[in-house]
Motif scaffolding. Structure first.
Motif, PDB file in Angstrom:
ATOM      1  N   ASP A 343      58.970 -25.540  55.716  1.00 44.25           N
ATOM      2  CA  ASP A 343      59.059 -24.186  56.258  1.00 44.25           C
ATOM      3  C   ASP A 343      58.892 -23.232  55.076  1.00 44.25           C
ATOM      4  O   ASP A 343      59.819 -23.062  54.272  1.00 44.25           O
ATOM      5  N   PRO A 344      57.738 -22.602  54.909  1.00 39.17           N
ATOM      6  CA  PRO A 344      57.488 -21.816  53.693  1.00 39.17           C
ATOM      7  C   PRO A 344      58.431 -20.633  53.544  1.00 39.17           C
ATOM      8  O   PRO A 344      58.803 -20.274  52.420  1.00 39.17           O
ATOM      9  N   LYS A 345      58.856 -20.011  54.656  1.00 35.43           N
ATOM     10  CA  LYS A 345      59.754 -18.863  54.545  1.00 35.43           C
ATOM     11  C   LYS A 345      61.106 -19.280  53.994  1.00 35.43           C
ATOM     12  O   LYS A 345      61.667 -18.614  53.114  1.00 35.43           O
ATOM     13  N   LEU A 346      61.642 -20.392  54.501  1.00 41.88           N
ATOM     14  CA  LEU A 346      62.949 -20.842  54.018  1.00 41.88           C
ATOM     15  C   LEU A 346      62.867 -21.327  52.576  1.00 41.88           C
ATOM     16  O   LEU A 346      63.774 -21.061  51.774  1.00 41.88           O
ATOM     17  N   VAL A 347      61.812 -22.057  52.238  1.00 37.45           N
ATOM     18  CA  VAL A 347      61.674 -22.545  50.867  1.00 37.45           C
ATOM     19  C   VAL A 347      61.502 -21.378  49.902  1.00 37.45           C
ATOM     20  O   VAL A 347      62.099 -21.352  48.809  1.00 37.45           O
ATOM     21  N   ALA A 348      60.705 -20.377  50.285  1.00 38.12           N
ATOM     22  CA  ALA A 348      60.547 -19.199  49.434  1.00 38.12           C
ATOM     23  C   ALA A 348      61.877 -18.464  49.283  1.00 38.12           C
ATOM     24  O   ALA A 348      62.211 -17.976  48.197  1.00 38.12           O
ATOM     25  N   ARG A 349      62.641 -18.401  50.367  1.00 40.76           N
ATOM     26  CA  ARG A 349      63.952 -17.747  50.290  1.00 40.76           C
ATOM     27  C   ARG A 349      64.867 -18.500  49.326  1.00 40.76           C
ATOM     28  O   ARG A 349      65.595 -17.882  48.520  1.00 40.76           O
ATOM     29  N   ALA A 350      64.850 -19.821  49.386  1.00 45.83           N
ATOM     30  CA  ALA A 350      65.689 -20.610  48.475  1.00 45.83           C
ATOM     31  C   ALA A 350      65.269 -20.407  47.026  1.00 45.83           C
ATOM     32  O   ALA A 350      66.117 -20.249  46.139  1.00 45.83           O
ATOM     33  N   LEU A 351      63.957 -20.407  46.763  1.00 46.86           N
ATOM     34  CA  LEU A 351      63.490 -20.183  45.389  1.00 46.86           C
ATOM     35  C   LEU A 351      63.855 -18.789  44.891  1.00 46.86           C
ATOM     36  O   LEU A 351      64.250 -18.614  43.728  1.00 46.86           O
ATOM     37  N   LEU A 352      63.739 -17.786  45.751  1.00 42.03           N
ATOM     38  CA  LEU A 352      64.120 -16.424  45.354  1.00 42.03           C
ATOM     39  C   LEU A 352      65.603 -16.362  44.995  1.00 42.03           C
ATOM     40  O   LEU A 352      65.991 -15.712  44.013  1.00 42.03           O
ATOM     41  N   ASN A 353      66.430 -17.045  45.798  1.00 45.97           N
ATOM     42  CA  ASN A 353      67.862 -17.042  45.498  1.00 45.97           C
ATOM     43  C   ASN A 353      68.157 -17.722  44.157  1.00 45.97           C
ATOM     44  O   ASN A 353      69.004 -17.268  43.383  1.00 45.97           O
ATOM     45  N   LEU A 354      67.464 -18.827  43.892  1.00 41.76           N
ATOM     46  CA  LEU A 354      67.668 -19.509  42.613  1.00 41.76           C
ATOM     47  C   LEU A 354      67.213 -18.644  41.444  1.00 41.76           C
ATOM     48  O   LEU A 354      67.884 -18.578  40.404  1.00 41.76           O
ATOM     49  N   LEU A 355      66.064 -17.982  41.589  1.00 42.15           N
ATOM     50  CA  LEU A 355      65.571 -17.128  40.510  1.00 42.15           C
ATOM     51  C   LEU A 355      66.470 -15.912  40.308  1.00 42.15           C
ATOM     52  O   LEU A 355      66.725 -15.495  39.171  1.00 42.15           O
ATOM     53  N   TRP A 423      71.437 -24.526  49.325  1.00 47.67           N
ATOM     54  CA  TRP A 423      71.906 -25.870  49.686  1.00 47.67           C
ATOM     55  C   TRP A 423      71.581 -26.204  51.137  1.00 47.67           C
ATOM     56  O   TRP A 423      71.143 -27.317  51.443  1.00 47.67           O
ATOM     57  N   ARG A 424      71.726 -25.230  52.035  1.00 49.53           N
ATOM     58  CA  ARG A 424      71.451 -25.503  53.447  1.00 49.53           C
ATOM     59  C   ARG A 424      69.957 -25.569  53.751  1.00 49.53           C
ATOM     60  O   ARG A 424      69.530 -26.278  54.648  1.00 49.53           O
ATOM     61  N   VAL A 425      69.154 -24.837  53.003  1.00 52.60           N
ATOM     62  CA  VAL A 425      67.691 -24.967  53.156  1.00 52.60           C
ATOM     63  C   VAL A 425      67.250 -26.382  52.797  1.00 52.60           C
ATOM     64  O   VAL A 425      66.453 -27.010  53.501  1.00 52.60           O
ATOM     65  N   ALA A 426      67.781 -26.889  51.683  1.00 50.33           N
ATOM     66  CA  ALA A 426      67.452 -28.269  51.300  1.00 50.33           C
ATOM     67  C   ALA A 426      67.967 -29.257  52.332  1.00 50.33           C
ATOM     68  O   ALA A 426      67.305 -30.247  52.645  1.00 50.33           O
ATOM     69  N   LEU A 427      69.136 -28.978  52.889  1.00 50.18           N
ATOM     70  CA  LEU A 427      69.739 -29.901  53.850  1.00 50.18           C
ATOM     71  C   LEU A 427      68.930 -29.980  55.132  1.00 50.18           C
ATOM     72  O   LEU A 427      68.690 -31.071  55.665  1.00 50.18           O
ATOM     73  N   VAL A 428      68.491 -28.836  55.683  1.00 48.85           N
ATOM     74  CA  VAL A 428      67.735 -28.859  56.939  1.00 48.85           C
ATOM     75  C   VAL A 428      66.353 -29.475  56.738  1.00 48.85           C
ATOM     76  O   VAL A 428      65.722 -29.923  57.701  1.00 48.85           O
ATOM     77  N   HIS A 429      65.873 -29.516  55.514  1.00 47.43           N
ATOM     78  CA  HIS A 429      64.609 -30.197  55.225  1.00 47.43           C
ATOM     79  C   HIS A 429      64.801 -31.689  54.982  1.00 47.43           C
ATOM     80  O   HIS A 429      63.820 -32.400  54.699  1.00 47.43           O
ATOM     81  N   GLY A 430      66.036 -32.158  55.048  1.00 44.59           N
ATOM     82  CA  GLY A 430      66.308 -33.567  54.785  1.00 44.59           C
ATOM     83  C   GLY A 430      66.389 -33.907  53.317  1.00 44.59           C
ATOM     84  O   GLY A 430      66.345 -35.078  52.938  1.00 44.59           O
ATOM     85  N   GLY A 442      71.582 -23.980  29.443  1.00 46.13           N
ATOM     86  CA  GLY A 442      71.779 -23.177  30.641  1.00 46.13           C
ATOM     87  C   GLY A 442      71.872 -24.035  31.894  1.00 46.13           C
ATOM     88  O   GLY A 442      72.093 -25.246  31.835  1.00 46.13           O
ATOM     89  N   ALA A 443      71.668 -23.382  33.034  1.00 45.30           N
ATOM     90  CA  ALA A 443      71.735 -24.077  34.326  1.00 45.30           C
ATOM     91  C   ALA A 443      70.345 -24.542  34.738  1.00 45.30           C
ATOM     92  O   ALA A 443      69.347 -23.842  34.523  1.00 45.30           O
ATOM     93  N   ARG A 444      70.288 -25.727  35.328  1.00 45.96           N
ATOM     94  CA  ARG A 444      69.023 -26.302  35.794  1.00 45.96           C
ATOM     95  C   ARG A 444      69.217 -26.773  37.237  1.00 45.96           C
ATOM     96  O   ARG A 444      69.965 -27.718  37.489  1.00 45.96           O
ATOM     97  N   PHE A 445      68.596 -26.096  38.188  1.00 45.75           N
ATOM     98  CA  PHE A 445      68.697 -26.432  39.601  1.00 45.75           C
ATOM     99  C   PHE A 445      67.463 -27.246  40.006  1.00 45.75           C
ATOM    100  O   PHE A 445      66.330 -26.812  39.780  1.00 45.75           O
ATOM    101  N   VAL A 446      67.702 -28.402  40.607  1.00 46.97           N
ATOM    102  CA  VAL A 446      66.619 -29.300  41.036  1.00 46.97           C
ATOM    103  C   VAL A 446      66.731 -29.458  42.553  1.00 46.97           C
ATOM    104  O   VAL A 446      67.696 -30.042  43.054  1.00 46.97           O
ATOM    105  N   MET A 447      65.752 -28.939  43.279  1.00 49.86           N
ATOM    106  CA  MET A 447      65.731 -29.021  44.738  1.00 49.86           C
ATOM    107  C   MET A 447      64.644 -29.992  45.172  1.00 49.86           C
ATOM    108  O   MET A 447      63.474 -29.822  44.821  1.00 49.86           O
ATOM    109  N   THR A 448      65.019 -31.012  45.935  1.00 53.08           N
ATOM    110  CA  THR A 448      64.091 -32.037  46.404  1.00 53.08           C
ATOM    111  C   THR A 448      63.881 -31.859  47.903  1.00 53.08           C
ATOM    112  O   THR A 448      64.843 -31.854  48.679  1.00 53.08           O
TER     113      THR A 448
END
Length: 470
Positions: A343-355, A423-430, A442-448
């Protein structure tokens, strides 16, 4: 308990009665040969004496001798020919009878003893027990069964009462209640399922309470500022000061709007994957669009954002542009996928939050990269050179309204919902998201994100004559 005991005992009695009936009616046929061998061994002496007695009373005297024997017992002796016996026994027994052996009929209730002159003596088999003794034996069997059932039901019922008490205490509001049963209990697995259910319900309720507390706190602060600002507008001030007051009020309204938007997003994500709109997207375009939307924020804080996809990087510097292209200082180990289903909107939202989270803490640089994980999963990595996150706090950063900054300053902590949404965006994507320590400290966030199946498009109806017109 009495009703359950009665039902269980009734079932046991009926089953036992059917078993006894089956034994009495079928075992004599199933084990006919063995019963016959036993009878021959037990009556060997008796058959020898009887045969000798009848041999000494041959001819007409034999019938009178049998009559005298019948007067002294209940065997029911009578004389028969082999032809008369043949319909009463099986073929095998009839052959053994002609060989001079004692045989039993099909029901093993009578035996037939052949004499040397061809005559057969028939008599009833003697039973070693009487009806009274058999009745007493069955009564004792029933009482023993009842005692066993009572012991079993009492133990089982005691465990059920413990589980019932735990359920009642949990239902009354004591969420920490758990069923404590022995591992030897018949319902131990059921109690474990109850405990797991209680744990999940307790965690869900506590989470909802924390959410309500956080929402109340977050809404109270801007509302208080709005109320204070409206009160200040009533006081006479210069036009410039009035405009400043209006701008501050608009800022508070935008803050409320952003908070409500975050809460609605988090609520939809907690409902599962029902709101997912999976489609095939270009990873390069997705990452570049997210980086471009962050260019102003990065420039305002005099930071550098490095984007790594397909072995090249886009450097967004303090000027806030992405025109300058430069080699990446750290290239991905694995070639990232060209396309990915998500879901590109949710993934983009997650990346924006991380950035956005990284821009609050980074000192000089932020990096965003994409790579391929196991089974073709998309791995998105965001890291910064900030102070990092203590190991003890890493497990809680994805909780709603949790901030590392105890002062709850929005300049550094935001609303505390950004990472929870990630976290919930990653969860709903499995998939999942984890927090590590970057090479710079620093902090390193890895989303699979595993690839989602593409939705099957609905078939469009084509007019039958369209084929011919085409």
């Amino acid at each position: 308990m009495l009703r359950s005991l009665f039902r269980l005992y009734l079932i046991v009695v009926i089953g036992g009665g059917l078993a006894i009936t089956f034994v009495n009616t079928s075992f004599s046929q199933l084990f006919h040969e063995r019963v016959t061998q036993t009878e021959r061994g037990a009556d060997r002496t008796y058959a020898f004496v009887l045969e000798d007695y009848l041999q000494r009373h041959a001819g007409p005297e034999r019938a009178a001798a049998l009559a005298d024997l019948n007067k002294h017992g209940s065997d029911g002796f009578r004389l028969m020919t082999t032809d008369e016996v043949e319909p009463l026994v099986g073929k095998r027994q009839w052959r053994e009878l002609r060989d001079g052996k004692l045989v039993l009929d099909v029901d093993t209730t009578n035996y037939y003893l052949p004499l040397p002159d061809g005559i057969v003596v028939s008599a009833r088999r003697s039973e070693s027990t009487t009806v009274e003794i058999q009745t007493l034996a069955y009564v004792l069997l029933g009482l023993a069964t009842l005692l066993s059932v009572v012991v079993w039901v009492h133990y089982h019922w005691r465990e059920l009462r413990k589980l019932e008490a735990a359920a009642r205490a949990f239902g009354s509001g004591n969420l920490s209640t758990r069923a404590q049963l022995s591992k030897k209990s018949n319902i131990y697995e059921l109690s474990q399922q109850f405990n797991e259910m209680a744990r999940q319900i307790e965690a869900s309720i506590l989470h909802q309470r924390e959410m309500m507390h956080g929402i109340s706190h977050e809404l109270k602060t801007p509302l208080a500022r709005l109320e204070f600002g409206l009160a200040l507008l009533q006081s006479p001030e210069s036009p410039e000061r009035q405009r400043e007051r209006h701008m501050a009020l608009r800022k508070d309204v935008r803050e409320l709007d952003e908070l409500v938007t975050e809460l609605l997003t988090l609520s939809r994500l907690e409902q599962g994957d029902g709101h997912l709109v999976p489609m095939q997207v270009s990873v390069d375009e997705l990452v570049d669009s997210v980086a471009a939307s962050m260019s102003n924020d990065v420039a305002d804080r005099s930071l550098t954002l490095s984007v790594s996809t397909a072995g090249m990087s886009a450097a967004v510097g303090a000027a806030g542009t992405a025109a300058a292209r430069a080699p990446v200082s750290r290239t991905p180990i694995v070639q990232p996928p060209t396309y990915h289903v998500c879901d590109p909107k949710l993934v983009a939202r997650a990346l924006l939050n991380l950035l956005r989270n990284s821009t609050r803490y980074a000192q000089q640089a932020i990096s965003l990269s994409a790579a391929v994980g196991a089974a073709g999963a998309l791995v998105l990595i965001v890291e910064d050179d900030g102070p990092g996150i203590p190991l003890a706090e890493r497990a809680r950063v994805f909780e709603p309204f949790y901030r590392l900054d105890a002062s709850r300053d929005r300049h550094t902590g935001g609303f505390g919902l950004g990472l929870a949404i990630v976290w919930r965006v990653a969860l709903v994507h499995g998939g999942d998201v984890r927090l590590e320590e970057a090479a710079s400290g620093g902090a390193r966030f890895v989303m699979t994100l595993p690839a989602l199946p593409l939705p099957v498009p609905a078939k469009e109806s084509v007019p039958r004559d369209a084929v011919h017109r085409g």
